[in-house]
Enzyme design. Structure first.
Site, short mmCIF file in Angstrom:
data_model
loop_
_atom_site.label_atom_id
_atom_site.label_comp_id
_atom_site.label_asym_id
_atom_site.label_seq_id
_atom_site.Cartn_x
_atom_site.Cartn_y
_atom_site.Cartn_z
N ASP A 97 12.11 88.55 -17.15
CA ASP A 97 11.30 89.75 -17.33
C ASP A 97 11.97 91.00 -16.77
OD1 ASP A 97 9.36 88.29 -18.63
OD2 ASP A 97 7.94 88.28 -16.98
N LYS B 213 -2.63 86.51 -30.25
CA LYS B 213 -3.04 85.79 -29.04
C LYS B 213 -4.46 86.17 -28.68
CE LYS B 213 1.53 86.00 -26.85
NZ LYS B 213 2.27 86.54 -25.69
N TYR C 264 -4.53 80.86 -23.04
CA TYR C 264 -4.09 81.60 -24.23
C TYR C 264 -4.27 80.74 -25.48
CZ TYR C 264 -0.92 83.91 -20.81
OH TYR C 264 -0.38 84.57 -19.74
N ASN D 10 -2.14 77.59 -24.34
CA ASN D 10 -1.37 77.54 -23.10
C ASN D 10 -2.26 77.93 -21.93
OD1 ASN D 10 1.04 76.92 -24.49
ND2 ASN D 10 1.40 79.06 -24.91
N ARG E 59 3.86 89.53 -15.27
CA ARG E 59 4.47 88.68 -16.29
C ARG E 59 4.44 89.47 -17.60
NH1 ARG E 59 3.97 82.59 -15.54
NH2 ARG E 59 3.22 82.30 -13.41
N ARG F 135 -29.23 76.52 -13.99
CA ARG F 135 -28.16 75.51 -13.98
C ARG F 135 -26.77 76.12 -13.97
NH1 ARG F 135 -29.39 72.94 -19.46
NH2 ARG F 135 -29.76 75.16 -19.80
N HIS G 220 2.79 91.69 -24.96
CA HIS G 220 1.70 91.36 -24.05
C HIS G 220 2.25 91.02 -22.67
CE1 HIS G 220 -0.95 88.27 -22.10
NE2 HIS G 220 -1.78 89.27 -22.26
N GLN H 82 -1.80 76.65 -31.05
CA GLN H 82 -1.29 76.27 -29.74
C GLN H 82 -2.14 76.93 -28.66
OE1 GLN H 82 3.04 76.25 -29.35
NE2 GLN H 82 2.82 77.49 -27.51
#
Length: 160
Positions: free
Chosen positions: A154, A58, A118, A34, A45, A9, A105, A32
């Site tokens: 960044d 995280k 995240y 994200n 990033r 499956r 990170h 939280q």
């Protein structure tokens, strides 16, 4: 790595279990979640973190495509201060990256159409947001591809 159970499956895997995470010293609550989408291969990033007292843990998982995920130890009293670690996380390998408090990170998209999910132990606090330059020569992260599509923010993170 999560244990993947599969049959005709498809497959199933548990991505979080409070008791298993307690075994590695994780006791904080995820407050939280994200989800990011990165369109182009080569996009970088990062390198992001939150300043105390809003440092966060995280847990990052790739659900589409593939990314080179990188963490940098920013804990001044650590034996691994300013050292970095990178690993491929992808929808196919199902690896996840656990990022402790005190680490920056970031990631580079290894394919077009990368999606990351995240979990965060702290709420996003804009006044605490910070970063270091993705190409800081003092850290010398070895990104697998030429970096493209960096945000203005960044590109302007300070060098150490």
């Amino acid at each position: 790595m999560p244990k993947v159970l599969g049959d005709s499956r498809g497959w199933f895997m548990r991505t979080y279990s409070k008791d298993r995470f307690a075994e590695i010293g994780h006791s904080k609550e995820w407050v939280q979640m994200n989800h990011s989408y990165t369109a182009l291969k080569g996009t970088v990033r990062g390198m992001h973190f939150q300043q105390p007292p809003y440092e966060e843990i995280k847990l990052v998982r790739c659900i589409a495509g593939s990314a080179y995920d990188v963490i940098v130890d920013l804990r001044k009293n650590s034996a691994t201060y300013l050292q970095w670690f990178g690993a491929e996380i992808s929808a196919s390998n199902k690896q996840m990256m656990y990022i402790p408090e005190g680490f920056a990170h970031g990631f580079q998209a290894l394919t077009d159409g990368v999606e990351l999910v995240y979990c965060h132990s702290e709420f996003y606090t804009p006044a605490s947001e910070s970063g270091i330059r993705y190409n800081d020569p003092k850290i010398n992260i070895q990104w697998p591809l030429a970096a493209i599509e960096l945000s203005a923010r960044d590109q302007q993170h300070p060098l150490l």
